[in-house]
Design an enzyme around this catalytic site. Structure first.
Site, mmCIF file in Angstrom:
data_model
loop_
_atom_site.group_PDB
_atom_site.id
_atom_site.type_symbol
_atom_site.label_atom_id
_atom_site.label_comp_id
_atom_site.label_asym_id
_atom_site.label_seq_id
_atom_site.Cartn_x
_atom_site.Cartn_y
_atom_site.Cartn_z
ATOM 1 N N ASN A 1 -28.675 -27.406 23.339
ATOM 2 C CA ASN A 1 -27.259 -27.151 23.057
ATOM 3 C C ASN A 1 -26.827 -25.922 23.888
ATOM 4 O O ASN A 1 -27.391 -24.838 23.735
ATOM 5 C CB ASN A 1 -27.110 -26.886 21.553
ATOM 6 C CG ASN A 1 -25.680 -26.614 21.164
ATOM 7 O OD1 ASN A 1 -24.973 -25.885 21.834
ATOM 8 N ND2 ASN A 1 -25.254 -27.190 20.055
ATOM 9 N N HIS B 1 -23.707 -21.757 23.501
ATOM 10 C CA HIS B 1 -23.719 -20.288 23.526
ATOM 11 C C HIS B 1 -23.455 -19.712 24.910
ATOM 12 O O HIS B 1 -23.038 -18.563 25.041
ATOM 13 C CB HIS B 1 -25.032 -19.752 22.968
ATOM 14 C CG HIS B 1 -25.111 -19.950 21.478
ATOM 15 N ND1 HIS B 1 -24.212 -19.371 20.626
ATOM 16 C CD2 HIS B 1 -25.941 -20.689 20.721
ATOM 17 C CE1 HIS B 1 -24.500 -19.734 19.391
ATOM 18 N NE2 HIS B 1 -25.535 -20.538 19.421
ATOM 19 N N HIS C 1 -20.721 -28.875 21.728
ATOM 20 C CA HIS C 1 -19.839 -29.067 20.574
ATOM 21 C C HIS C 1 -18.419 -28.692 20.969
ATOM 22 O O HIS C 1 -18.140 -27.531 21.264
ATOM 23 C CB HIS C 1 -20.340 -28.161 19.432
ATOM 24 C CG HIS C 1 -19.616 -28.333 18.137
ATOM 25 N ND1 HIS C 1 -20.038 -27.731 16.975
ATOM 26 C CD2 HIS C 1 -18.509 -29.040 17.809
ATOM 27 C CE1 HIS C 1 -19.209 -28.056 15.985
ATOM 28 N NE2 HIS C 1 -18.276 -28.840 16.467
ATOM 29 N N ARG D 1 -15.193 -27.897 19.665
ATOM 30 C CA ARG D 1 -14.557 -27.574 18.381
ATOM 31 C C ARG D 1 -13.050 -27.669 18.505
ATOM 32 O O ARG D 1 -12.497 -27.428 19.586
ATOM 33 C CB ARG D 1 -14.945 -26.156 17.948
ATOM 34 C CG ARG D 1 -16.341 -26.070 17.371
ATOM 35 C CD ARG D 1 -16.639 -24.639 16.947
ATOM 36 N NE ARG D 1 -17.846 -24.588 16.147
ATOM 37 C CZ ARG D 1 -17.877 -24.606 14.818
ATOM 38 N NH1 ARG D 1 -16.756 -24.653 14.132
ATOM 39 N NH2 ARG D 1 -19.010 -24.555 14.166
ATOM 40 N N ARG E 1 -13.464 -22.596 20.483
ATOM 41 C CA ARG E 1 -13.957 -21.210 20.547
ATOM 42 C C ARG E 1 -15.041 -21.031 21.614
ATOM 43 O O ARG E 1 -15.254 -19.949 22.096
ATOM 44 C CB ARG E 1 -14.498 -20.766 19.188
ATOM 45 C CG ARG E 1 -15.780 -21.448 18.792
ATOM 46 C CD ARG E 1 -16.384 -20.822 17.575
ATOM 47 N NE ARG E 1 -15.637 -21.136 16.380
ATOM 48 C CZ ARG E 1 -16.160 -21.028 15.164
ATOM 49 N NH1 ARG E 1 -17.388 -20.588 15.008
ATOM 50 N NH2 ARG E 1 -15.474 -21.354 14.113
ATOM 51 N N GLU F 1 -21.216 -33.106 20.252
ATOM 52 C CA GLU F 1 -21.164 -32.765 18.831
ATOM 53 C C GLU F 1 -19.699 -32.527 18.478
ATOM 54 O O GLU F 1 -18.963 -31.894 19.245
ATOM 55 C CB GLU F 1 -21.999 -31.504 18.633
ATOM 56 C CG GLU F 1 -22.272 -31.186 17.192
ATOM 57 C CD GLU F 1 -23.065 -29.896 17.060
ATOM 58 O OE1 GLU F 1 -24.002 -29.671 17.853
ATOM 59 O OE2 GLU F 1 -22.732 -29.120 16.158
ATOM 60 N N THR G 1 -22.229 -24.378 12.457
ATOM 61 C CA THR G 1 -22.185 -25.460 11.465
ATOM 62 C C THR G 1 -23.023 -25.054 10.265
ATOM 63 O O THR G 1 -24.193 -24.701 10.416
ATOM 64 C CB THR G 1 -22.749 -26.758 12.096
ATOM 65 O OG1 THR G 1 -22.181 -26.906 13.382
ATOM 66 C CG2 THR G 1 -22.433 -27.945 11.229
ATOM 67 N N GLU H 1 -29.158 -36.798 12.070
ATOM 68 C CA GLU H 1 -29.800 -35.554 12.486
ATOM 69 C C GLU H 1 -30.037 -34.760 11.211
ATOM 70 O O GLU H 1 -29.087 -34.386 10.510
ATOM 71 C CB GLU H 1 -28.913 -34.760 13.452
ATOM 72 C CG GLU H 1 -29.615 -33.470 13.885
ATOM 73 C CD GLU H 1 -28.796 -32.639 14.881
ATOM 74 O OE1 GLU H 1 -28.034 -33.214 15.682
ATOM 75 O OE2 GLU H 1 -28.942 -31.403 14.843
ATOM 76 N N HIS I 1 -30.974 -27.427 14.033
ATOM 77 C CA HIS I 1 -30.261 -26.269 13.498
ATOM 78 C C HIS I 1 -31.251 -25.197 13.062
ATOM 79 O O HIS I 1 -32.081 -25.423 12.201
ATOM 80 C CB HIS I 1 -29.329 -26.604 12.334
ATOM 81 C CG HIS I 1 -28.132 -25.679 12.325
ATOM 82 N ND1 HIS I 1 -28.230 -24.363 11.984
ATOM 83 C CD2 HIS I 1 -26.843 -25.887 12.688
ATOM 84 C CE1 HIS I 1 -27.047 -23.805 12.112
ATOM 85 N NE2 HIS I 1 -26.186 -24.689 12.555
HETATM 86 N N1 PXP Z 1 -27.557 -29.442 15.547
HETATM 87 C C1 PXP Z 1 -26.293 -29.270 15.082
HETATM 88 C C2 PXP Z 1 -25.638 -30.419 14.399
HETATM 89 C C3 PXP Z 1 -25.616 -28.047 15.278
HETATM 90 O O1 PXP Z 1 -24.369 -27.879 14.796
HETATM 91 C C4 PXP Z 1 -26.267 -27.007 15.969
HETATM 92 C C5 PXP Z 1 -25.550 -25.723 16.214
HETATM 93 O O2 PXP Z 1 -24.537 -25.886 17.122
HETATM 94 C C6 PXP Z 1 -27.578 -27.248 16.422
HETATM 95 C C7 PXP Z 1 -28.203 -28.462 16.172
HETATM 96 C C8 PXP Z 1 -28.342 -26.203 17.157
HETATM 97 O O3 PXP Z 1 -28.595 -25.157 16.296
HETATM 98 P P1 PXP Z 1 -29.198 -23.806 16.861
HETATM 99 O O4 PXP Z 1 -28.188 -23.249 17.804
HETATM 100 O O5 PXP Z 1 -29.410 -22.986 15.644
HETATM 101 O O6 PXP Z 1 -30.482 -24.185 17.555
#
Ligand code: PXP
Length: 391
Positions: A158, A161, A194, A196, A200, A221, A252, A302, A342
């Site tokens: 992901n 960030h 993601h 949003r 953001r 996402e 999330t 997931e 997550h």
């Molecule tokens: N899966 C989902 C559905 C998420 O919302 C996120 C966070 O954006 C992640 C995985 C990844 O989580 P993390 O950034 O804590 O690894």
């Protein structure tokens, strides 16, 4: 290819029925019996001894018994093949003696039972015993080859960030699109972003460019908001993951309440389905949500690993892990494809990746945090090694 597994076993050995069913399915495929039916029963020594005594006049336990429904070899595809009965007590004792994991020994017993159902019998003659053993060895080798290439769980990174950092200055770097390319070059199997409603981090431009440049698989996402749904339908990512989205949250926070919004979610899933976009639902490890995910037509779930990762002590972490493991197993045995994510980091990932049912892990924050220190390429490679059991 219906595989019916029934357990009458109440003893202490625990096995994954989903894994056994998957192995049985792969074996039937290797034997050209994709459409045939097979029943597997798991029992204790006392139970198999009764069957052995009744049907074979041998009043002692054994490891496996086969009860063919059809006689002879050369059975056509689509046959009701019969029953394989396995004693988990004897299987576990033999596995211990031979120094191999129980699940591997079960595979051997399953192969033996299946080859019997397909008409071979080592008790008929010495020649047939040799031929049967060669057939079993051949099947085992092919199965192992397939498992080695298919079993590896995948890592989706992901890159939100990277966009968060860029948005902090509202300029044009660092670029999540470039980051995604580096993640792919380091071996990531997919990219998650993601979009949003409040934009953001990811911007529409990022998503469009990711769609054009990601070579592996783009998982969008998103919350189930009309505007974002329309963007997804136009964009046609390789899959979407639906998450609950709250404006105030830092990330999330919990899984979707699928059971509480079946109508809405099945409509979104149908619309995505019309464009061949598979849908994953991000859910807590909760049996009710898994059943609901199946009912609304999701392809994937997931499983939310946040509570497992955030757990305060060993006991709490083990309890949360057990919930994730049970949920993954339940979802897999219902026929859902199973991802998880997550909060996973370099300490918590291996254990989840080792679960048989898990197909892919979605990881962002931990990899990005490490990338700042050691570089994106190395951070992804280190996580990949953990996901694939080589860390
Ligand atoms: N899966 C989902 C559905 C998420 O919302 C996120 C966070 O954006 C992640 C995985 C990844 O989580 P993390 O950034 O804590 O690894």
């Amino acid at each position: 290819m219906p595989i019916l597994i029934r357990s009458e076993y109440k003893g202490r050995h625990v096995i994954s029925q989903a894994r056994l069913a998957r192995t049985a399915r792969a074996l039937l495929r290797l034997c050209g019996h994709t459409g045939s039916e097979l029943s597997i029963m798991l029992v204790s020594d006392a139970h198999i001894q009764r069957l052995n005594s009744q049907y074979r006049r041998k009043n002692k336990p054994t490891n496996v018994l086969s009860f063919p429904l059809q006689e002879g070899t050369g059975l056509p595809d689509g046959t009701m093949l019969g029953d394989i009965v396995i004693s988990l007590d004897t299987a576990a004792a033999e596995a211990r003696q031979q120094g191999r994991p129980l699940r591997n020994h079960l595979t051997r017993l399953l192969i033996h039972g299946l080859v019997h159902l397909l008409g071979m019998d080592h008790e008929r003659s010495a020649g047939e015993a040799v031929a049967m053993s060669a057939r079993e060895e051949g099947l085992l080798q092919k199965l192992q080859q397939q498992e080695r290439s298919a079993r590896m769980p995948q890592l989706a990174i992901n890159v939100d960030h990277v966009a968060t950092l860029r948005q902090a200055r509202e300029i044009n770097e660092p670029d999540p699109v470039l980051a995604a390319g580096i993640c792919e070059l380091a071996g990531a199997h997919g990219i998650v972003a993601h979009l949003r409603e409040d934009r953001r981090h990811m911007q529409d431009r990022d998503i469009m460019l990711l769609r054009q440049t990601v070579k592996t698989k783009l998982n969008l996402e998103m919350g189930a908001a009309p505007e974002i749904i329309n963007i997804a339908l136009d964009l046609r990512p390789d899959m979407v993951t639906l998450v609950p989205e709250k404006r105030q949250e830092l990330t999330t926070e919990g899984g979707l309440d699928v059971a509480g919004q079946r109508k809405k979610l099945s409509e979104v899933i149908n619309r995505m389905g019309d464009k061949d976009i598979p849908v994953s639902l991000f859910i807590d490890p909760d049996p009710e949500q898994i059943t609901a995910a199946l009912e609304v037509g999701a392809t994937f779930v997931e499983i939310h690993t946040g509570r497992y990762c955030d757990a305060g002590g060993v006991d709490e972490r083990n309890r949360e892990f057990d919930l994730v493991a049970a949920a993954a197993e339940q979802a897999y045995s219902l026929g859902l494809r199973v991802n998880a994510g997550h909060g996973l980091n370099y300490q918590t990932t291996s254990r989840v990746a080792a679960l048989d049912a898990i197909e892919e892990l979605s990881i962002g924050h931990a990899v990005m945090a490490r990338a700042i220190m050691v570089g994106m390429d190395q951070a992804v490679r280190e996580m990949l090694a953990l996901v694939q059991g080589m860390g």
